[in-house]
Every structure is written in C-alpha cells, then in structure tokens.
Design a protein around this motif. Structure first.
Motif: not given
Length: 371
Positions: A226-227, A232-235, A349-352, A356-357
């Motif tokens: 989760k972290m 990754v989303a925050g950065i 997979a979600l991190l990548f 990209i999104a």
C-alpha cells in the motif's frame, strides 16, 4: 532564456520541413517491445494495437476479456490432479482418525496423521512453488517490457514538446524499475515464502505458537504494498503538476516569440501546433498501447494465480467438516499465500500503469497551452 531560444529555433526548423520525424507511428521502433511479447508467448502485437487505438478500434479489449476467461478455465484444469491428491489425503486422514477413535488407540491416529500431513505438505509446497515460478516470470517479463518501452515512449513524450517532463519522468521510471526489481523479487516474494514455511510448521501441532509471527509478516507485506502505491502515485502526481507546467510555459513563450516575426510568425505557429498535436497523439497512443500490454503481460496471467488461490480457499472450506482442522488450515494458508502473490503482481503492474497514465494526462498541458 537559452532553453526558450533553443526550442524556438527547433520549431522554426521543423516548420520549414515537409516531413517531421515523430508525427507518425512508423517513425518509432517497436522491435524490442515485440520481441518481449513473443518471448512471453502472447500473440499481442504492440504496433497493431497502437494503430487500432489511434483509429478508435476497441476490439483489443474484447480479446483481453477472452484471454482472461481462458486463463481462469485453464488454471482449473491444470490444478485438477493436485486437487485430487489433496482431497484424497484429507479423506484418508479423516478415515485414520475415525479408526483410531473406534479402537481407542491414539498412537495409531497420531502416527497416521503425521505421515499424511507430511505427504500433504509435499503436495501443497509443490503447487505453491509452481505459482512462485509463475509470479517471478510475470514480474521479470513486466520489468523487461518497461525497459524496452521507455526509450520509445519517452522519445514520443519529448517530440510532443515536453522536454523537461521527459527528463524528469525518465528518471522517475528508471528508479521505479530498479525499486520493483529489488523490492518485489528480493523482498516481497521471499517474505511470502517465509510466511508459508512458518504457517505450515505452526499447524503441525494442535497448539499454534507462531501465529503472531506469521500474522505480522502478512500485515507488514500488505502495508509495504500500500505504501509503494501511495509513494509512486504521490511522486508522479507532484511531478505531473510541475514539469509539464514548465514545458507549457516554455512552448507558450516560443509561440509568442514566433508570432511577432513578420511574414513567418503565423505559418510557424500553425506548423509547430500541428507538429505538437501529432506528437501528443502519438505519445498518448503509445502510452495507451503500453497500458494494454501491461494488462496482457501481468494482469491476465495474474488471474491464474488468483484462480489458484480461490481454488485452495474453497477446497479448505469444503473439507473443513470432514477432516482435521490442521489440514484445512494448512490448505487455507497456501491459498492465502497465493493471494499475497496475486496482490504482488497486481501492485507491480499498477505502479507502472499509474506512472504511464500520469505522464499521458499531465503532459497534454503543453499542447493545450499552445492553443
């Protein structure tokens, strides 16, 4: 200021040329990407998928649904023999336990249960290691794909006028690949292996003495995943707010600079706008094809792992009324560990996909800033 002048000169030169590199998909090489897809054993064609997305064709999504259904069905067929062995051992342990109770001989029951439990562990570990191999293969293929996609994709990002964003996001993606390669393969998967070993040993006796330790490992792994998603989303979101804004400001300055040149301003602006718009389309097309490729490489095969987890969990629930509690809990533990592996694949997979999104969406501001 030097950067603005350099970009201005670049687009003036582009405006004088009839064919600008990067305005069509044919200008980019997808050979390395396609080689990874073929090594993975999929029939996915990256270039054709990108062309279909560009033309608005959605048939690729139907193919993904069919592939997902086939993956789940095939996993049930593949596990049929293993499930038969587990059911046979569970029923045999129940029969031995019944005979030992009838003849009041606990020694026979304990010895028979111990033998059957060890056989069950061998079968369960065999199935678990097969899933571990599949998981590691998926993660390695995903990492290889991203390494091949990066040069092509970020070239398209740069050709869409996002010079600063290309450098920033390239560094972020490189760091992300290294982190996933180390953390997921060298930390997360070994943690799952430790969890399984501790849990199986704990269930060999009627009194559980290692349940707290196995519980901590499971919770800590879930917390780490989760972290990683949050980090990754925050950065990416923060950089997506800053770097594209700098590119948008630079291109806006270039647009104003070229507009004041007598006899050349309006045509240069028009041609540069067309080039930026075409580059933006190609960038989003390659990004969209990359997202679909990640689904094909990681998420569809991950459904096999998820199906295996569901099979073991359901089997444990079905056998619970007829066999020893330690056996059903052992089966459930293996199913739970497979669920952890399933989440590891989905998280990677979600991190990548997030990266990209965010790049696709945030770098659109450069094109809109020129209009």
């Amino acid at each position: 200021m030097k950067k603005y002048i350099l970009i201005a000169v670049l687009w003036l030169l582009l405006g004088e040329s009839e064919n600008v590199y990067g305005m069509e998909l044919e200008d980019y090489s997808f050979d390395g990407i396609q080689e990874i897809m073929e090594e993975n054993g999929t029939e996915f064609d990256f270039y054709n998928t990108a062309m279909e997305l560009q033309s608005g064709d959605t048939s690729v999504f139907k193919n993904i649904v069919v592939s997902a259904k086939d993956a789940i069905v095939n996993e049930f067929t593949f596990n049929r023999k293993t499930l038969g062995r587990i059911i046979g051992l569970a029923i045999a342990s129940a029969i031995i336990g019944g005979f030992s109770n009838v003849f009041n001989n606990n020694q026979i029951g304990s010895t028979g249960f111990g033998i059957l439990y060890m056989l069950l562990i061998i079968v369960l570990i065999g199935g678990f290691m097969a899933v571990i191999t599949v998981t590691e293969g998926i993660l390695k293929t995903l990492l290889d794909f991203m390494k091949m996609l990066m040069p092509t994709y970020f070239m398209a990002v740069g050709m869409s006028g996002n010079v600063s964003s290309t450098l920033v996001f390239y560094e972020i993606t490189m760091i992300l690949i290294m982190v996933i390669e180390w953390m997921f393969l060298s930390v997360f998967i070994p943690m799952v292996k430790i969890y399984v070993v501790i849990s199986i040993i704990d269930h060999m006796s009627k009194e559980r003495v290692l349940s707290k330790m196995s519980g901590i490992i499971k919770k800590f792994l879930a917390w780490l995943m989760k972290m990683s998603v949050a980090a990754v989303a925050g950065i990416n979101i923060i950089e997506g707010m800053v770097a594209p804004a700098a590119d948008s400001a630079a291109m806006s300055a270039v647009s104003r600079f070229t507009s004041i040149i007598p006899g050349l301003g309006s045509s240069a602006n028009t041609l540069s706008g067309i080039a930026i718009g075409a580059g933006n389309l190609i960038k989003n097309t390659i990004g969209g094809a990359g997202l679909i490729a990640i689904i094909v490489i990681a998420i569809v095969p991950a459904l096999k792992v998820g199906a295996s987890s569901a099979i073991y969990q359901v089997l444990a629930a079905v056998l619970q009324p007829v066999t020893d509690k330690r056996i059903t809990e052992c089966i459930s533990v293996v199913g739970s560990s497979m669920e952890m592996l399933f989440k590891i694949i989905l998280t990677s997979a979600l991190l990548f996909m997030i990266t990209i999104a965010v790049i696709c969406i945030s770098t659109n501001s450069t094109y809109y800033g020129m209009s």
